[in-house]
Motif scaffolding. Sequence first.
Motif, short mmCIF file in Angstrom:
data_model
loop_
_atom_site.label_atom_id
_atom_site.label_comp_id
_atom_site.label_asym_id
_atom_site.label_seq_id
_atom_site.Cartn_x
_atom_site.Cartn_y
_atom_site.Cartn_z
N ASP A 163 0.84 -1.21 0.00
CA ASP A 163 0.00 0.00 0.00
C ASP A 163 0.87 1.26 0.00
OD1 ASP A 163 -2.20 -1.57 -0.03
OD2 ASP A 163 -2.78 -1.24 2.06
N LEU A 185 2.22 1.99 -3.31
CA LEU A 185 1.22 2.46 -4.26
C LEU A 185 0.62 3.82 -3.92
CD1 LEU A 185 -0.67 -0.90 -4.99
CD2 LEU A 185 1.07 0.22 -6.37
N THR A 186 0.55 4.15 -2.64
CA THR A 186 -0.11 5.41 -2.26
C THR A 186 0.88 6.48 -1.84
OG1 THR A 186 -0.29 4.79 0.07
CG2 THR A 186 -2.14 4.18 -1.36
N GLY A 187 2.10 6.10 -1.51
CA GLY A 187 3.09 7.11 -1.13
C GLY A 187 3.13 7.43 0.35
N PHE A 188 2.27 6.81 1.14
CA PHE A 188 2.38 7.03 2.58
C PHE A 188 2.21 5.71 3.33
CE2 PHE A 188 -2.22 7.28 2.03
CZ PHE A 188 -2.68 6.60 3.14
N PRO A 205 0.65 3.21 5.93
CA PRO A 205 -0.46 3.00 6.85
C PRO A 205 0.08 2.95 8.30
CG PRO A 205 -0.55 1.42 5.04
CD PRO A 205 0.77 2.12 4.95
N ALA A 206 -0.79 3.22 9.25
CA ALA A 206 -0.37 3.40 10.65
C ALA A 206 0.51 2.26 11.16
CB ALA A 206 -1.60 3.57 11.53
N LYS A 207 0.12 1.02 10.83
CA LYS A 207 0.85 -0.14 11.36
C LYS A 207 2.29 -0.16 10.82
CE LYS A 207 -0.03 -5.05 11.15
NZ LYS A 207 -0.98 -6.02 10.58
N GLU A 213 13.45 5.98 4.53
CA GLU A 213 13.76 7.31 3.99
C GLU A 213 15.26 7.58 4.05
OE1 GLU A 213 11.47 10.11 3.34
OE2 GLU A 213 9.57 9.28 4.03
N PRO A 268 11.16 15.36 10.06
CA PRO A 268 11.05 15.70 8.64
C PRO A 268 10.41 17.07 8.40
CG PRO A 268 9.43 14.04 9.23
CD PRO A 268 10.32 14.22 10.43
N PHE A 269 9.79 17.63 9.42
CA PHE A 269 9.14 18.94 9.26
C PHE A 269 10.09 20.08 9.61
CE2 PHE A 269 5.70 15.98 9.73
CZ PHE A 269 4.81 16.39 8.77
#
Lengths: 364, 201
Positions: B57, B60-63, B65-67, B104, B188-189
């Motif tokens: 996921d 495919l979505t670029g982020f 999921p929480a787990k 990353e 990252p921010f």
Amino acid sequence: MQFGIFTVGDVTPDPTTGRTPTEHERIQAMVTIARKAEEVGLDVFATGEHHNEPFVPSSPTTMLGWIAARTERLLLSTATTLITTNDPVKIAEDYAMLQHLSGGRVDLMMGRGNTGPVYPWFGKDIRAGIPLAVENYALLHRLWREKTVDWSGKFRTPLQSFTSTPRPLDDIPPFVWHGSIRSPEIAEQAAYYGDGFFANHIFWPASHTQRMVSLYRERFAHYGHGDPDQAVVGLGGQVFMRRNSQDAVNEFRPYFDNAPVYGNGPALEDFSRETPLTVGSPQQVIDRTLGFREYVGDYQRQLFLVDHAGLPLKTVLEQLDLLGEEVVPVLRKEFAALKPAHVPDAPTHASMLAAKLEKESVSA
Amino acid sequence: MKQRTLVVITAGLSKPSSTRLLADRLTAATAGAAEALGVRVESRTVELRDVAHEITDHLLTGFPPAKLKDVLDAVAAADGLIVVTPIFQASYSGLFKSFADLIERDVLNDKPVLLAATGGTARHSLALEHALRPLFAHLRAATTRTSVFAATEDWGSDEAPLRSRIDRAARELATEMDRREPAVVTDPFLLTTSFEDLLRG
């Protein structure tokens, strides 16, 4: 608070019929959707800008100009205007022209564009995305505010004694939002200028949007534009509604499963949990949307994505009926009741003109 | 007593797998070696199988999921890593590489990492050196000199040779974790340049 819709303008086959609309049909559908947005009482229509298939809106001010001529109140915006690959001079001219034609019903959302192959077609390099966004916007900002501009930079030919025409309507530049999914530099840029910040919101988890918005609010205050809660925030959202929530899920699932961006990926239920996507009854959309405020604070603009992934025009218009009749009136009331008096609305041409006239009468 | 965190990534597909078995042996040996240096190791073992859907996921979505985000955050915050993959078609498994692809940039900079793998035959043992080590060199990790390969035959014969390789690698990892300050996670921010600098180009 402003409510509206934003569209990417994708030409996607309807997975339930296999039929792909023509570009002409999709363009006509987009303007029909925009007019419907005004008819049902929404405030904003924002179009994407793309220069590659399967997207049609390569020429946003042509489309918005047409819509402007056929609407009365609707605020016309973009989602997003490519500040990287467009010439800032042309943006300054095009959108000032649109201001005059629409009676000031224009604002813009700047974005970088994340499609690598598009950059070289415009003589640019995606690796310079942030520096392009910074330099180009700095020039655009000046072109709308200074009559005669001398300028030189890295990414375009220098300007000597240049005046961008027409001048902005009433000498008030369009309000600008800066949109970003994940770059803190863009939140910083929005804060630096005291412009609005629009969090795409729909492709990432809430925790991420919360961090981006809070960074923007904090830096907005740092640059002296007001308190953090006076910064101007917009959010994306994505909804599909039927009166009975199970009907919404069943009807939307094939569109979700085959959608561009996240299709063939997570399950609808997982994506709904991880992102703001809400597929269900109007009441579920109301509840979810009110919940956004809990992690970004009082905000000024909510745009919904309703017309993508091959959804037929008829279905999209039904979504707009539900938004206009059942969802937005409740959200307007509820958000207004929660918002403290010192939190401003999003600036419009009318509000900026009033502020300008007041300032002039004080100094006179 | 000094405290350090250890995250163990294991890409075995069956349950139980020999890959997990090797991961557990390395974890215990590292904790023991660290203890001898006066370091208490708190370890967490992650089976990539449990987040396999989330890994896809994310691709495919670029982020994440929480787990999966929880796992990636744990990797970033770890003072040391043990990574264990089965060798498929002469290299790390696809699932293992997909996970590595989601780490990353800069997250593994100078982070001590022990490389390990399992396979049907010892003839694949150099996959550790020609596949895993360059991957982690690219990620700028501080890999231990010793990597550990366990073939099927290692589990069924005299346990001393495998044990000695495990112990040697574990001592190296414990030493590297001991001599470093605890890992610092970069936000990252956080902006590293001022906007004025960006404007100057």
